[in-house]
Design a protein around this motif. Structure first.
Motif, PDB file in Angstrom:
ATOM      1  N   UNK A  81       0.938  -1.368   0.216  1.00 14.93           N
ATOM      2  CA  UNK A  81       0.130   0.011  -0.135  1.00 14.93           C
ATOM      3  C   UNK A  81       0.844   1.385   0.033  1.00 14.93           C
ATOM      4  N   UNK A  82       0.596   2.119  -0.959  1.00 17.96           N
ATOM      5  CA  UNK A  82       1.595   3.269  -1.170  1.00 17.96           C
ATOM      6  C   UNK A  82       0.960   4.439  -0.311  1.00 17.96           C
ATOM      7  N   UNK A  83      -0.392   4.519  -0.187  1.00 19.73           N
ATOM      8  CA  UNK A  83      -1.112   5.742   0.729  1.00 19.73           C
ATOM      9  C   UNK A  83      -2.401   5.252   1.029  1.00 19.73           C
ATOM     10  N   UNK A  84      -2.631   5.966   2.085  1.00 24.56           N
ATOM     11  CA  UNK A  84      -4.010   5.713   2.766  1.00 24.56           C
ATOM     12  C   UNK A  84      -4.608   7.058   2.779  1.00 24.56           C
ATOM     13  N   UNK A  85      -5.952   7.252   2.221  1.00 21.34           N
ATOM     14  CA  UNK A  85      -6.578   8.953   2.085  1.00 21.34           C
ATOM     15  C   UNK A  85      -7.716   8.454   2.941  1.00 21.34           C
ATOM     16  N   UNK A  86      -7.891   9.346   3.841  1.00 22.51           N
ATOM     17  CA  UNK A  86      -9.284   9.615   4.601  1.00 22.51           C
ATOM     18  C   UNK A  86      -9.911  10.838   4.099  1.00 22.51           C
ATOM     19  N   UNK A  87     -11.309  10.572   4.237  1.00 24.60           N
ATOM     20  CA  UNK A  87     -12.394  11.461   3.263  1.00 24.60           C
ATOM     21  C   UNK A  87     -12.310  12.795   4.156  1.00 24.60           C
ATOM     22  N   UNK A  88     -12.868  13.916   3.101  1.00 25.68           N
ATOM     23  CA  UNK A  88     -12.720  15.416   3.693  1.00 25.68           C
ATOM     24  C   UNK A  88     -14.258  15.750   3.471  1.00 25.68           C
ATOM     25  N   UNK A  89     -15.030  16.457   4.229  1.00 24.53           N
ATOM     26  CA  UNK A  89     -16.215  16.965   3.781  1.00 24.53           C
ATOM     27  C   UNK A  89     -15.907  18.188   2.848  1.00 24.53           C
ATOM     28  N   UNK A  90     -16.763  18.093   1.987  1.00 23.83           N
ATOM     29  CA  UNK A  90     -16.725  19.328   0.941  1.00 23.83           C
ATOM     30  C   UNK A  90     -17.697  20.539   1.338  1.00 23.83           C
ATOM     31  N   UNK A  91     -17.134  21.601   1.495  1.00 24.16           N
ATOM     32  CA  UNK A  91     -18.231  22.714   2.487  1.00 24.16           C
ATOM     33  C   UNK A  91     -19.055  23.414   1.497  1.00 24.16           C
ATOM     34  N   UNK A  92     -19.045  23.242  -0.156  1.00 27.13           N
ATOM     35  CA  UNK A  92     -19.880  23.823  -0.837  1.00 27.13           C
ATOM     36  C   UNK A  92     -20.940  22.855  -1.632  1.00 27.13           C
ATOM     37  N   UNK A  93     -20.775  21.652  -1.614  1.00 27.92           N
ATOM     38  CA  UNK A  93     -21.644  20.814  -2.388  1.00 27.92           C
ATOM     39  C   UNK A  93     -22.125  19.655  -1.501  1.00 27.92           C
ATOM     40  N   UNK A  94     -21.689  19.401  -0.180  1.00 29.38           N
ATOM     41  CA  UNK A  94     -22.309  18.418   0.418  1.00 29.38           C
ATOM     42  C   UNK A  94     -21.590  16.802   0.005  1.00 29.38           C
ATOM     43  N   UNK A  95     -20.521  16.861  -0.688  1.00 28.70           N
ATOM     44  CA  UNK A  95     -19.984  15.480  -0.968  1.00 28.70           C
ATOM     45  C   UNK A  95     -18.929  15.232   0.284  1.00 28.70           C
ATOM     46  N   UNK A  96     -18.745  13.720   0.542  1.00 25.02           N
ATOM     47  CA  UNK A  96     -17.686  13.549   1.194  1.00 25.02           C
ATOM     48  C   UNK A  96     -16.855  12.357   0.760  1.00 25.02           C
ATOM     49  N   UNK A  97     -15.532  12.692   0.305  1.00 33.94           N
ATOM     50  CA  UNK A  97     -14.812  11.520  -0.194  1.00 33.94           C
ATOM     51  C   UNK A  97     -13.562  12.027  -0.204  1.00 33.94           C
ATOM     52  N   UNK A  98     -12.633  11.537  -0.977  1.00 32.30           N
ATOM     53  CA  UNK A  98     -11.101  11.412  -0.728  1.00 32.30           C
ATOM     54  C   UNK A  98     -10.568  12.921  -1.092  1.00 32.30           C
TER      55      UNK A  98
END
Length: 234
Positions: A81-98
């Motif tokens: 595994x080269x990298x692990x990514x935790x999700x972040x909340x997008x403040x303008x469109x409601x998405x939550x992903x990497x």
């Protein structure tokens, strides 16, 4: 203390200093900072030379970490595994992903990184996406920064995700970006998303032209051409 070193990679984000302080408080220890380096691949590779351990946290200059993020419980990356990514909340469109999320990354993988417009998609090894949310990606700090986020992300999604995302998922995210309406400067994020789709349609097959997505001066000039100096200043 987490047991992992940490680096914040910033360029021109207005809140980078205060978000660095917040990152230091939550992660503990010393969070190093690389600021203002032009050339995205060069900047990412330089972060690998700032640490003494093989695995380290890497945060963007606009990432606001959740004060409750369980730093002490973070496990090292598994072999391959080269990298692990935790999700972040997008403040303008409601998405939550990497997008804009916190990363745990291998120094050796950064040193051996290949070529991709979405730079970290070219790491050698698997990329692990964690469903836990680590914070908020505060890219909407000015009209330009909000526009740039929508422009870059939707251009890359329209061309085809370099992380192997399905077309359906990409289209769902494009639809959310173009409908951005919450938070500061959301209208500019939505405009950037639409402009990014147009750019992808015109330049997706021209690798050299598409690389403009990673050129901050070009992005700034393109935004100024479209919206004027007054919008840049907010």
């Amino acid at each position: 203390m987490t047991g992992f070193e940490a680096v914040q990679l910033s360029y021109d984000e207005p809140l980078a200093g205060s978000l660095h302080t917040r990152l230091t408080r939550v992660l503990g220890g010393t969070v190093k900072r690389l600021h203002g380096v032009r050339g995205m691949r060069r900047a990412y590779r330089l972060t690998a030379e700032m640490v003494d351990t093989e695995q380290f946290f890497l945060a963007d200059g606009d990432f606001a970490i959740d004060p409750e993020f369980p730093t002490a419980a973070v496990q090292p990356l598994a072999d391959g595994v080269a990298m692990r990514v935790w999700q972040a909340v997008n403040p303008v469109n409601g998405l939550t992903y990497g997008y804009g999320g916190l990363k745990l990354i291998r120094r050796s993988a950064l040193r051996e990184m290949g070529q991709a417009v979405d730079v970290l998609a070219a790491l050698p090894g698997r990329i692990e996406f964690c469903r836990r949310t680590a914070g908020v990606t505060r890219f909407n700090q000015s009209p330009f920064h909000a526009w740039k986020a929508g422009f870059r992300e939707c251009a890359m999604l329209a061309r085809g995700s370099e992380y192997g995302m399905t077309d359906a998922s990409a289209q769902e995210r494009i639809a959310a970006w173009t409908a951005s309406r919450d938070g500061e400067f959301a209208v500019y994020a939505a405009a950037g998303a639409r402009n990014g789709l147009g750019f992808a349609k015109a330049a997706a097959r021209d690798t050299e032209r598409f690389e403009a997505l990673n050129d901050p001066p070009w992005l700034h000039q393109h935004f100024t051409t479209l919206y004027g100096e007054q919008a840049v200043a907010g």
